[in-house]
Write a protein that holds these residues in place. Structure first.
Motif, PDB file in Angstrom:
ATOM      1  N   VAL A  80       0.826  -1.202   0.000  1.00 47.48           N
ATOM      2  CA  VAL A  80       0.000   0.000   0.000  1.00 47.48           C
ATOM      3  C   VAL A  80       0.862   1.255   0.000  1.00 47.48           C
ATOM      4  CG1 VAL A  80      -1.925  -1.157   1.136  1.00 47.48           C
ATOM      5  CG2 VAL A  80      -0.196  -0.015   2.534  1.00 47.48           C
ATOM      6  N   TYR A  81       0.189   2.387  -0.010  1.00 45.77           N
ATOM      7  CA  TYR A  81       0.890   3.671  -0.116  1.00 45.77           C
ATOM      8  C   TYR A  81       1.230   4.247   1.262  1.00 45.77           C
ATOM      9  CZ  TYR A  81      -0.769   3.507  -4.940  1.00 45.77           C
ATOM     10  OH  TYR A  81      -1.019   3.116  -6.224  1.00 45.77           O
ATOM     11  N   ILE A  82       2.239   5.076   1.269  1.00 46.51           N
ATOM     12  CA  ILE A  82       2.607   5.778   2.490  1.00 46.51           C
ATOM     13  C   ILE A  82       2.024   7.182   2.432  1.00 46.51           C
ATOM     14  CG2 ILE A  82       4.799   6.694   1.579  1.00 46.51           C
ATOM     15  CD1 ILE A  82       5.979   6.105   4.400  1.00 46.51           C
ATOM     16  N   THR A  83       1.527   7.653   3.555  1.00 38.31           N
ATOM     17  CA  THR A  83       0.921   8.976   3.608  1.00 38.31           C
ATOM     18  C   THR A  83       1.444   9.733   4.821  1.00 38.31           C
ATOM     19  OG1 THR A  83      -1.196  10.158   3.639  1.00 38.31           O
ATOM     20  CG2 THR A  83      -1.048   8.200   4.988  1.00 38.31           C
ATOM     21  N   GLN A  84       1.412  11.039   4.750  1.00 32.16           N
ATOM     22  CA  GLN A  84       1.829  11.849   5.889  1.00 32.16           C
ATOM     23  C   GLN A  84       0.781  11.734   7.000  1.00 32.16           C
ATOM     24  OE1 GLN A  84       3.472  15.868   4.880  1.00 32.16           O
ATOM     25  NE2 GLN A  84       2.813  15.350   2.808  1.00 32.16           N
ATOM     26  N   TYR A  85       1.265  11.662   8.214  1.00 28.32           N
ATOM     27  CA  TYR A  85       0.365  11.570   9.370  1.00 28.32           C
ATOM     28  C   TYR A  85       0.826  12.611  10.379  1.00 28.32           C
ATOM     29  CZ  TYR A  85      -2.304   9.477  13.240  1.00 28.32           C
ATOM     30  OH  TYR A  85      -3.186   9.252  14.285  1.00 28.32           O
ATOM     31  N   HIS A  86      -0.048  13.560  10.673  1.00 35.48           N
ATOM     32  CA  HIS A  86       0.312  14.629  11.603  1.00 35.48           C
ATOM     33  C   HIS A  86       0.313  14.082  13.028  1.00 35.48           C
ATOM     34  CE1 HIS A  86       0.537  18.455  13.630  1.00 35.48           C
ATOM     35  NE2 HIS A  86       0.601  19.085  12.477  1.00 35.48           N
ATOM     36  N   LYS A  87       1.455  14.172  13.691  1.00 30.13           N
ATOM     37  CA  LYS A  87       1.565  13.621  15.041  1.00 30.13           C
ATOM     38  C   LYS A  87       0.661  14.322  16.039  1.00 30.13           C
ATOM     39  CE  LYS A  87       5.247  11.866  16.725  1.00 30.13           C
ATOM     40  NZ  LYS A  87       6.598  11.617  17.280  1.00 30.13           N
TER      41      LYS A  87
END
Length: 220
Positions: free
Chosen positions: A175-182
């Motif tokens: 699958v794809y990697i996405t930005q995740y806001h901490k």
């Protein structure tokens, strides 16, 4: 963070949508897009915002290890699926102050995830017979985590450890990697449970529309 349709469906699952077999004590949730979540037993099921945040947190940790290459060997994926972090690290990232509460939270949510299987179809990138990688709709039916019979071993001397299943590691590798806001990790689901779902939806929307006029808004 690695994510896909199956992961996103779980992030919006709640007990309100669960169907329960009173004879077997098993449960199931069928989402709007046809993805199913099955529960071996509903006794220890949590499905709170805290559990969804735990899964996100575990995915953030395992993303650092997953090879992200379609020709990854099983040995690589087997090693990469292990999740390890300290209670203190979790407390800092989640903005928690009470260590006893943090430990209880970790054990409760991970124990709940032990009972769950996700099933559904998703379009992922695959490589078959040495050919060029291409999108393909794949049917998945996989447990999320390897189940531990003794939940007291989830935390040992301040270190939390558990593993995604090998099937889950294979899925994450496609699958794809996405930005995740901490900042999402700081959300207190008890104070405002809707904040997590809204913030996660906005984060996914932003990642799908980076560079477009609507990357920072939904609708006109």
């Amino acid at each position: 963070m690695l994510q896909g349709s199956l992961i996103n469906a779980h992030a919006h699952a709640s007990k309100k949508k669960m169907e329960v077999d009173t004879i077997t004590n098993r449960g199931s949730i069928i989402t709007e897009n046809g993805i199913a979540i099955f529960f071996d037993s509903i006794t220890n099921i949590d499905l709170s915002v805290t559990e969804h945040l735990m899964l996100d947190y575990a995915l953030m940790k395992v993303t650092e290890n997953i090879p992200g290459k379609l020709d990854a060997k099983l040995e690589e994926l087997d090693k990469a699926r292990q999740v390890t972090f300290t209670v203190n690290e979790y407390m800092e990232d989640r903005g928690l102050k009470d260590k006893k509460y943090a430990r209880e939270q970790i054990i409760k949510t991970v124990t709940s995830l032990f009972e769950q299987t996700v099933s559904g179809e998703e379009k992922v990138i695959v490589r078959e017979d040495g050919k060029k990688p291409k999108p393909k709709t794949v049917k998945y039916d996989m447990r999320i985590l390897d189940k531990k019979s003794d939940t007291s071993t989830i935390i040992d001397k301040g270190v939390v450890s558990f593993s995604f299943t090998l099937d889950m590691a294979k899925y994450l590798n496609q699958v794809y990697i996405t930005q995740y806001h901490k900042g999402l990790l700081q959300i207190n689901g008890k104070v405002n449970p809707h904040s997590y779902y809204l913030a996660r939806k906005l984060s996914l929307h932003f990642n799908m529309n980076i560079g477009k006029k609507n990357e920072n808004r939904i609708g006109d």
